[in-house]
Every structure is written in structure tokens, then in C-alpha cells.
Design an enzyme around this catalytic site. Structure first.
Site, mmCIF file in Angstrom:
data_model
loop_
_atom_site.group_PDB
_atom_site.id
_atom_site.type_symbol
_atom_site.label_atom_id
_atom_site.label_comp_id
_atom_site.label_asym_id
_atom_site.label_seq_id
_atom_site.Cartn_x
_atom_site.Cartn_y
_atom_site.Cartn_z
ATOM 1 C CG ASP A 100 -2.263 0.544 1.006
ATOM 2 O OD1 ASP A 100 -2.331 1.611 0.371
ATOM 3 O OD2 ASP A 100 -3.247 -0.058 1.464
ATOM 4 C CG ASP A 148 -4.325 5.795 0.822
ATOM 5 O OD1 ASP A 148 -5.262 5.007 1.011
ATOM 6 O OD2 ASP A 148 -4.194 6.871 1.454
ATOM 7 C CD GLU A 200 -8.647 4.934 -1.809
ATOM 8 O OE1 GLU A 200 -9.568 4.652 -1.042
ATOM 9 O OE2 GLU A 200 -7.651 5.612 -1.444
ATOM 10 C CG HIS A 232 -9.116 -0.785 4.383
ATOM 11 N ND1 HIS A 232 -8.853 -0.791 3.026
ATOM 12 C CD2 HIS A 232 -8.658 0.400 4.839
ATOM 13 C CE1 HIS A 232 -8.270 0.333 2.681
ATOM 14 N NE2 HIS A 232 -8.131 1.078 3.766
ATOM 15 C CG ASP A 233 -11.435 2.770 3.441
ATOM 16 O OD1 ASP A 233 -10.902 2.685 4.563
ATOM 17 O OD2 ASP A 233 -10.833 3.207 2.436
HETATM 18 O O1 TEU Z 1 -9.261 6.051 1.728
HETATM 19 C C1 TEU Z 1 -9.671 7.227 1.141
HETATM 20 C C2 TEU Z 1 -10.945 7.727 1.599
HETATM 21 O O2 TEU Z 1 -11.319 8.778 1.149
HETATM 22 C C3 TEU Z 1 -11.713 6.925 2.601
HETATM 23 O O3 TEU Z 1 -11.303 7.354 3.838
HETATM 24 C C4 TEU Z 1 -13.140 7.064 2.363
HETATM 25 O O4 TEU Z 1 -13.397 8.220 1.691
HETATM 26 C C5 TEU Z 1 -13.980 7.135 3.565
HETATM 27 O O5 TEU Z 1 -14.020 5.898 4.150
HETATM 28 C C6 TEU Z 1 -15.352 7.560 3.165
HETATM 29 O O6 TEU Z 1 -16.093 7.833 4.272
HETATM 30 C C7 TEU Z 1 -7.918 5.772 1.847
HETATM 31 C C8 TEU Z 1 -7.756 4.536 2.697
HETATM 32 O O7 TEU Z 1 -8.346 3.446 2.052
HETATM 33 C C9 TEU Z 1 -8.330 4.811 4.058
HETATM 34 O O8 TEU Z 1 -8.317 3.674 4.883
HETATM 35 C C10 TEU Z 1 -7.518 5.919 4.680
HETATM 36 O O9 TEU Z 1 -8.098 6.292 5.905
HETATM 37 C C11 TEU Z 1 -7.457 7.143 3.772
HETATM 38 O O10 TEU Z 1 -7.179 6.825 2.422
HETATM 39 C C12 TEU Z 1 -6.336 8.054 4.225
HETATM 40 O O11 TEU Z 1 -5.101 7.465 3.969
#
Ligand code: TEU
Ligand code: CA
Length: 542
Positions: free
Chosen positions: A98, A200, A242, A316-317
Site C-alpha cells: 500500500d 492510496d 484508489e 477495509h473502508d
Molecule cells: O481512503 C480514502 C478515503 O477517502 C476513505 O477514507 C473514504 O473516503 C472514507 O471511508 C469515506 O467515508 C484511503 C484509505 O483506504 C483509508 O483507509 C484511509 O483512511 C485514507 O485513504 C487516508 O489514507
């Protein structure tokens, strides 16, 4: 288009903290991943996307990195990491890392230097602005996690930008030194023999903050082309960005092979289509199956040969897909299998998120303190108190909070689901006594074996990887049916999206004769006019 290994692969995402704990401190670790490689090889996956294991104060579970070339002690050591790469390789599994380079941790050496004085050589590694005349933040830009994107640093009395938590200051990509440092670090990992990078929030690195531009800034693609040249260009690796705001047109800019940027992006249109314009996922719209079909089939057809799709329901989000589009109760198994078939028969590279292969579900903790996620806590504490009662906030967290996917993997019905002997960093989902890997491995008709079969079918038939996609019955709100075909094979994929029996009526020109490739009910009798049972799903091979 030349055929590539990463088009023919299936990727499995590991969120290390929640995967497997081997030293009984309640936190998943790299040794835990190594201990489960045989399990993953049995499933048949080709690539692991490893969520961050780098040194980090963990304000966002490792998405706040304080040293890109060190491993967080709770996850293990660099020797463990090398061993993981080597052991995975023995099983023909590649590890993709990542790459979190939109921001660092506030504890990164660069930031410590940068904040120390206005003329420090690292100052320009980050984005600083003067307060307004009356001392306010320089703009009203908000953080994704709530509140302002600006925090005043008392040492120099300037604000720094953080599009996420205040522990995650944004790097200044306009500074060529920042880009060089990132490239060097990437090359250091490539030299170790990793299989690529998941990038990311990569769409944010071209931001032009004074014009209010965050995503898809004017320099973004120049930066990625430079990165390609300076780092992974000569390596045969998988790169996936992403990109929350990507349209098919934007996705082609990243993934057209002639542009030398990335292999593919994660697009989120099928996720954000039910988000509210203002309150996003916290105020979801009613589900709309026709829209889902339109969005997914648009992506299937519009990339053509100028781009490549990634296929995912989960990460994971995001909430667990069986909870979102399937059924947590009596139809859990059939609905999880239907969703898997629907996704894995599409064109693109499929991604499986840990636990998806056994149909893990969302979790409903009653006590807000049982949640860990910074985004959940900010929402619960501060977000629009007049609009949401605390009860409504809990409901929103139950359906869309990020911790739904972060409860420990349920390995067995032992204490703590076999994840740890200690107190787990996050409570396990109480349904582990029935939903767990051991039970799935013991039942030949489990969700696990359904995924295993889908992965194998993709290896057996290039048609599933590359064939043309055609949506059938676009206006039927109950089903999601499509064909995949090339000169050699045709697959007709039939899915009932609902928990009801529904009638299917296929046009005459579509035939359901042929071999039954996969199904989620034992006794399928395909016919153009038939009653589909709840979540019934099958594929016919012609
Ligand atoms: O996620 C990007 C992100 O925008 C997410 O946090 C998402 O928008 C959010 O869950 C929506 O409510 C990436 C990673 O996948 C995330 O785990 C990180 O927290 C974020 O970037 C910051 O690095
Ligand atoms: Ca541990």
C-alpha cells in the site's frame, strides 16, 4: 491488447491488524499472515494487497506512516516482511504494498523537520499557509474525516493542510524533492521483489489548494508518468490507484497502456451511487438495482481497450457486501454466492477482501467505545448534531462505518474466533461461532469453495477475463443478467438480486441450453421463463 498476468489474477486484500495474531498481543501481525499462506494458496488467489504495515503512530491504522522503510513493531520486523515475500513467492503469490504518499504521519522525520522552523529545508515538503488576518484557517476546506483540513502549528504559527486526520499532513507534490523521495522509496521496495503497489488516494496528489482543487488536479498525470519512468516502468508489476472520483474517461487516463501510468484504478461509482450529495454514506439513499446494473455495465463496456477494470465489492473502508446487497440471515450463504458470481464473471481483475470468502457480515456494537475508527468517532462526536440523533448515528455506523470490515477474521469457533489468545484490539463479531473459516473448509458447499471455484474458472477460461460483456434485461429491477463471450465460449450469467422468488423471462434469442458452470442452489432447472428462488444465481456455458 497483450495479455498480462495481472489481468488474469485474483487479488486478496489483507488488513493486517485484523487478520491473524501469532504473538498474542491482540493485534494481527506479519507472522500471522505467513501462517495463513497455505489457506490463501488453497483458495487460489495470486496476489495479496497488504494494507500498511509500516512504522506508524496508528491514528488511522497505518495510513499515517512515520517511516516508509520500517515495519511497525506490532506487526513484526523487516525480517518478517522479507520472509512473507519469500514464503508467498514459494506459493506463486505476489505481495503488493500500500503506497500512502498523499500524506505522511505527523511523526515522520520530514514533518518533524518541516514544522521546526520557517526556513527548514523540509518546510516545503508540506503545505503551509498563514492564518487569515483574524487568525482563522486560510480556507474553509474540510477534512474527509470531519472538521477543518487545516491545523495551526504553534511552533511557526502557520496552518498545515491535512485532507484526512490532523495526524496525516499532506505532502507538497509540487516540490520535486518530494516526488524524488517517493520514487527512491518505491525503488527500495521494488528491489525487495514486491509485486506492485496499491496507491492510496492517488487522485489527490495533483491538488492545487489555492484554487480549491483536490482531486484530479492539472499535474496529476504528469506526476504519474514521471513516477512510472522513475520507478516501476521496467518491472512487471501490478499498479492500482484508489480514485474515488473516477469516471470511465478519467480511468482511461490512468490505465490506458499507451500512457504509461497505472494498470488499473479502483472506481467507486457503484459505491457512491447511493451516497447523499451532502452527507455521503451517512445518509444513504434507497437501493436502486437498475442503477447498480447501469453503473457496473457502463464500466464493463466503456473502458474498451484503453483501460482495465478492477472488480470489488469490499475493502477495509466499506461495509460487508453480504450485509449491504445480500442477507445476513437465512439467505446469507446463497446471497454471498450470488454476489460473488455476479462480480467474478465480469471483465476485470477481481479483489476479495479478507473474510468475504466466508461471508463475514457487518457488526452492531451497541457501545460507541467498542469502535476504533477515527472517522466513526468524529462522526459520532461532532457531525451535524441537529440533523442526527445519537441513535440515528449508531444506525448509520452500523450500516456504513468502516469498522464493519475491520473486526478480526473469524478463523474458528474457538475463543476470539481463533484470531488471538489475548483480548483482540477490536471485538470479534459475535456470529463467529457459526461463521468461520474452519466451518467453511469442512462444508463442501460453503461460500469458500464457491469462491475457490470462481477463481479457478477464471484460470480455465480466458473468456471470463477478456470476453465481451453484454447486459441482458437492463430494465428488470429484480435480476442482474449478462453474457460474456468471445469466439470460443459464451457464458450466460443469471442472478436474482432479491430475497423473493421472482420470475425470469428471457428473450427468445437468448438460450439457456448448455452446461451448468456454477450455481448457488443444488437443483437448477434453467429455462427462459422460470421462477428464480431468493438470490438464485447460475451460469450457463455455451
Ligand atoms: O481512503 C480514502 C478515503 O477517502 C476513505 O477514507 C473514504 O473516503 C472514507 O471511508 C469515506 O467515508 C484511503 C484509505 O483506504 C483509508 O483507509 C484511509 O483512511 C485514507 O485513504 C487516508 O489514507
Ligand atoms: Ca500480534
Amino acid at each position: 491488447m497483450n495479455k498480462k498476468w495481472w489481468q488474469q489474477s485474483v487479488v486478496y486484500q489483507i488488513y493486517p491488524r485484523s487478520f491473524m495474531d501469532t504473538n498474542n498481543d491482540g493485534i494481527g501481525d506479519i507472522r500471522g499472515i505467513i501462517s495463513k499462506l497455505d489457506y490463501l494458496a488453497n483458495l487460489g488467489i495470486d496476489v495479496i494487497w497488504l494494507s500498511p504495515v509500516y512504522q506508524s503512530p496508528m491514528c488511522d491504522n497505518g495510513y499515517d506512516i512515520s517511516d516508509y522503510q520500517a515495519i511497525a513493531p506490532e506487526f513484526g520486523t523487516m525480517e518478517d516482511m522479507d520472509c512473507l515475500i519469500e514464503e508467498a513467492k514459494k506459493r506463486n503469490i505476489k505481495i503488493i504494498m500500500d503506497l500512502v504518499v498523499n500524506h505522511t504521519s505527523i511523526e515522520h522525520e520530514w514533518f518533524k523537520e518541516a514544522r521546526s522552523s520557517l526556513d527548514n529545508p523540509y518546510r516545503d515538503y508540506y503545505i503551509w499557509r498563514e492564518p487569515t488576518v483574524d487568525g482563522h484557517p486560510p480556507s474553509d476546506m474540510g477534512s474527509v474525516f470531519g472538521g477543518s483540513a487545516w491545523t495551526l502549528d504553534p511552533i511557526t504559527n502557520q496552518y498545515y493542510l491535512h485532507l484526512f486526520d490532523k495526524g496525516q499532513p499532506d505532502l507538497n507534490w509540487e516540490n520535486p524533492k518530494v516526488r524524488e523521495e517517493v520514487h527512491q522509496m518505491m525503488n527500495w521496495w521494488l528491489d525487495k521483489g514486491i509485486g506492485g503497489f496499491r496507491m492510496d488516494v492517488i487522485d489527490l496528489v495533483g491538488k492545487v489548494i489555492d484554487q480549491g482543487i483536490t482531486g484530479n488536479g492539472p499535474k496529476l498525470h504528469d506526476y504519474l508518468q514521471d513516477m512510472h519512468k522513475a520507478t516501476f516502468g521496467p518491472y512487471d508489476v501490478l499498479t492500482v490507484g484508489e480514485t474515488w472520483g473516477a469516471t470511465p474517461e478519467i480511468a482511461k487516463l490512468y490505465s490506458d497502456p499507451d500512457r504509461y501510468e497505472l494498470n488499473m484504478v479502483f472506481q467507486f461509482e457503484h459505491i457512491t451511487m447511493d451516497h447523499d450529495e451532502r452527507h455521503g454514506k451517512w445518509m444513504p439513499k434507497k437501493q436502486n438495482p437498475i442503477k447498480l446494473k447501469q453503473v457496473l455495465s457502463k464500466w464493463q463496456t466503456e473502458l474498451g481497450n484503453e483501460g482495465w477494470n478492477s472488480l470489488f465489492w469490499n475493502n477495509h473502508d466499506l461495509p460487508r457486501i453480504v450485509s449491504k446487497y445480500g442477507d445476513e440471515g437465512e439467505h446469507r450463504v446463497v446471497s454471498a454466492k450470488m454476489l460473488a458470481t455476479l462480480l467474478h464473471f465480469m471483465k476485470g481483475t477481481p479483489y476479495i477482501y479478507q473474510g468475504e470468502e466466508i461471508g463475514m457480515t457487518n457488526v452492531k456494537f451497541e457501545d460507541i467505545n467498542d469502535y476504533d475508527d477515527v472517522e466513526i468517532h468524529n462522526f459520532y462526536k461532532d457531525y451535524e448534531p441537529t440533523l442526527f440523533s445519537k441513535e440515528e448515528k449508531m444506525e448509520a455506523i452500523w450500516s456504513n462505518g468502516r469498522d464493519n470490515s475491520r473486526t478480526p477474521v473469524q478463523w474458528s469457533d474457538d475463543k476470539n474466533a481463533g484470531f488471538t489468545q489475548a483480548r483482540p484490539w477490536m471485538k470479534v463479531n459475535p456470529n463467529y461461532s457459526s461463521i468461520n473459516v474452519l466451518a467453511a473448509l469442512e462444508a463442501s458447499d460453503s461460500i469458500f469453495y464457491h469462491y475457490k471455484k470462481l477463481i479457478q474458472l477464471r484460470k480455465d477460461y480466458d473468456t471470463i477475463v477478456y470476453g465481451d460483456f453484454k447486459l441482458i434485461l437492463p430494465d428488470d429491477p429484480n435480476t442482474f443478467c449478462y453474457m460474456r463471450e468471445d469466439d470460443d465460449h459464451r457464458f450466460v450469467v443469471i442472478n436474482n438480486l432479491t430475497n423473493q422468488a421472482v420470475s425470469l423471462s428471457l428473450p427468445e434469442e437468448i438460450s439457456l441450453s448448455g452446461e451448468l458452470t456454477i450455481s448457488n442452489y443444488a437443483d437448477v432447472v434453467p429455462s427462459n421463463t422460470m421462477i428464480l428462488r431468493p438470490y438464485e444465481s447460475f451460469v450457463i456455458h455455451q
